[in-house]
Design a protein around this motif. Sequence first.
Motif, PDB file in Angstrom:
ATOM      1  N   UNK A 164       0.840  -1.191   0.000  1.00  0.00           N
ATOM      2  CA  UNK A 164       0.000   0.000   0.000  1.00  0.00           C
ATOM      3  C   UNK A 164       0.881   1.249   0.000  1.00  0.00           C
ATOM      4  N   UNK A 165       0.330   2.358  -0.493  1.00  0.00           N
ATOM      5  CA  UNK A 165       0.989   3.670  -0.386  1.00  0.00           C
ATOM      6  C   UNK A 165       2.439   3.608  -0.878  1.00  0.00           C
ATOM      7  N   UNK A 166       2.622   3.164  -2.106  1.00  0.00           N
ATOM      8  CA  UNK A 166       3.982   2.958  -2.605  1.00  0.00           C
ATOM      9  C   UNK A 166       4.794   4.250  -2.615  1.00  0.00           C
ATOM     10  N   UNK A 167       4.139   5.393  -2.844  1.00  0.00           N
ATOM     11  CA  UNK A 167       4.898   6.644  -2.789  1.00  0.00           C
ATOM     12  C   UNK A 167       5.496   6.862  -1.406  1.00  0.00           C
ATOM     13  N   UNK A 168       4.729   6.554  -0.355  1.00  0.00           N
ATOM     14  CA  UNK A 168       5.241   6.707   1.005  1.00  0.00           C
ATOM     15  C   UNK A 168       6.353   5.702   1.288  1.00  0.00           C
ATOM     16  N   UNK A 169       6.222   4.490   0.774  1.00  0.00           N
ATOM     17  CA  UNK A 169       7.287   3.495   0.930  1.00  0.00           C
ATOM     18  C   UNK A 169       8.586   4.024   0.311  1.00  0.00           C
ATOM     19  N   UNK A 170       8.481   4.569  -0.887  1.00  0.00           N
ATOM     20  CA  UNK A 170       9.680   5.076  -1.558  1.00  0.00           C
ATOM     21  C   UNK A 170      10.235   6.314  -0.859  1.00  0.00           C
ATOM     22  N   UNK A 171       9.361   7.129  -0.275  1.00  0.00           N
ATOM     23  CA  UNK A 171       9.850   8.273   0.498  1.00  0.00           C
ATOM     24  C   UNK A 171      10.645   7.795   1.711  1.00  0.00           C
ATOM     25  N   UNK A 172      10.160   6.739   2.363  1.00  0.00           N
ATOM     26  CA  UNK A 172      10.874   6.194   3.521  1.00  0.00           C
ATOM     27  C   UNK A 172      12.212   5.588   3.106  1.00  0.00           C
ATOM     28  N   UNK A 173      12.214   4.870   1.995  1.00  0.00           N
ATOM     29  CA  UNK A 173      13.472   4.311   1.499  1.00  0.00           C
ATOM     30  C   UNK A 173      14.458   5.440   1.184  1.00  0.00           C
ATOM     31  N   UNK A 174      13.954   6.483   0.525  1.00  0.00           N
ATOM     32  CA  UNK A 174      14.805   7.642   0.218  1.00  0.00           C
ATOM     33  C   UNK A 174      15.316   8.286   1.500  1.00  0.00           C
ATOM     34  N   UNK A 175      14.467   8.379   2.506  1.00  0.00           N
ATOM     35  CA  UNK A 175      14.856   9.019   3.767  1.00  0.00           C
ATOM     36  C   UNK A 175      15.981   8.261   4.465  1.00  0.00           C
ATOM     37  N   UNK A 176      15.894   6.936   4.523  1.00  0.00           N
ATOM     38  CA  UNK A 176      16.885   6.171   5.285  1.00  0.00           C
ATOM     39  C   UNK A 176      18.193   6.002   4.523  1.00  0.00           C
ATOM     40  N   UNK A 177      18.163   6.159   3.196  1.00  0.00           N
ATOM     41  CA  UNK A 177      19.380   6.011   2.407  1.00  0.00           C
ATOM     42  C   UNK A 177      20.300   7.227   2.559  1.00  0.00           C
ATOM     43  N   UNK A 178      21.577   6.944   2.622  1.00  0.00           N
ATOM     44  CA  UNK A 178      22.575   8.018   2.629  1.00  0.00           C
ATOM     45  C   UNK A 178      22.658   8.640   1.240  1.00  0.00           C
ATOM     46  N   UNK A 179      23.155   9.866   1.124  1.00  0.00           N
ATOM     47  CA  UNK A 179      23.333  10.473  -0.206  1.00  0.00           C
ATOM     48  C   UNK A 179      24.133   9.546  -1.122  1.00  0.00           C
ATOM     49  N   UNK A 180      23.617   9.329  -2.311  1.00  0.00           N
ATOM     50  CA  UNK A 180      24.259   8.422  -3.249  1.00  0.00           C
ATOM     51  C   UNK A 180      23.955   6.961  -3.003  1.00  0.00           C
ATOM     52  N   UNK A 181      23.121   6.669  -2.002  1.00  0.00           N
ATOM     53  CA  UNK A 181      22.780   5.290  -1.683  1.00  0.00           C
ATOM     54  C   UNK A 181      21.947   4.629  -2.773  1.00  0.00           C
ATOM     55  N   UNK A 182      21.894   3.315  -2.728  1.00  0.00           N
ATOM     56  CA  UNK A 182      21.300   2.520  -3.802  1.00  0.00           C
ATOM     57  C   UNK A 182      20.066   1.765  -3.332  1.00  0.00           C
ATOM     58  N   UNK A 183      19.049   1.759  -4.185  1.00  0.00           N
ATOM     59  CA  UNK A 183      17.883   0.885  -4.034  1.00  0.00           C
ATOM     60  C   UNK A 183      17.949  -0.173  -5.119  1.00  0.00           C
ATOM     61  N   UNK A 184      17.792  -1.442  -4.742  1.00  0.00           N
ATOM     62  CA  UNK A 184      17.711  -2.534  -5.713  1.00  0.00           C
ATOM     63  C   UNK A 184      16.605  -3.473  -5.263  1.00  0.00           C
ATOM     64  N   UNK A 185      15.645  -3.697  -6.132  1.00  0.00           N
ATOM     65  CA  UNK A 185      14.498  -4.524  -5.764  1.00  0.00           C
ATOM     66  C   UNK A 185      14.154  -5.495  -6.883  1.00  0.00           C
TER      67      UNK A 185
END
Length: 276
Positions: A132-153
């Motif tokens: 649910x609320x995928x935009x909020x999920x991605x905002x949280x992932x963006x928040x916890x990642x350090x600058x230049x950090x990577x998401x892989x799914x």
Amino acid sequence: MSTFSQTELYLQDFHERVAGATSAAFAGFPAKTTSREYRSSYDVLASLALETPLAKTVLDVACGDGHLLRLLADSSRPLQLIGVDMSQGELDIAKATLPDHVLLLKERAQEMSIATGSVDVVLSHMALMLMDEIEQVLREIHRVLAPGGTLATIVGRTFLLGEANEVLLEIFRPIAKESLPPLAFGDHRTGTIEGWTELLQVDFDDLHFEDVDVPWNPTPQELWNSLVETYDVDRLPDDARHRLKDQLIPALSRLQDTDGTIRTGWGIRLVQARVR
């Protein structure tokens, strides 16, 4: 305190009853892209994390029974590992099988307690497309990642590979239309590259998409046994599930090779992005 949606309540119930279903479906089969082969689709993600030179902290969102975290923990690379999941049944397995230094949190991906900018790599296997609320999920992932950090799914692409998928859908759709209770799983945009691009380009750069195939050669009965542990077949009333089986197994039998197996598997997709 979080209020769970009907979908989240169902997913929690399913993963209490069938804990480890995702790793059972994927961990034992090789995965391949056009350029590389892996021991499994979990290894696709583990390899990406281990090949990120400066990564020190890795978060697995919807970590399930911890299979991906075990791959990382068993490597020679010293990593701080965190797993987040909302299923206590899955987390119980993870806790029993992972080293004590792996931090496991029973949380929703939409509201994690992890410190801002504290994670170098976020991984997720066959989960984000259900949330649910995928935009909020991605905002949280963006928040916890350090600058230049990577998401892989790893996410879904097509259900089964090859003709077996057409056979399944032709039989399943009318039964589902008549008997499957309505329940929305995730955001439709997570089913396409265009949708993921729309979702990610707000906060991420260097978007990369790659098809991943997980070939499998089951007998019709083996394929059915696996389908029983998928959400929509699980949700069918008993009589509808019996009708599906009675129609599907003979139809799949027509696809058998001389050894009795079917050429099929799972069609999934790797999505990568970097924090802007």
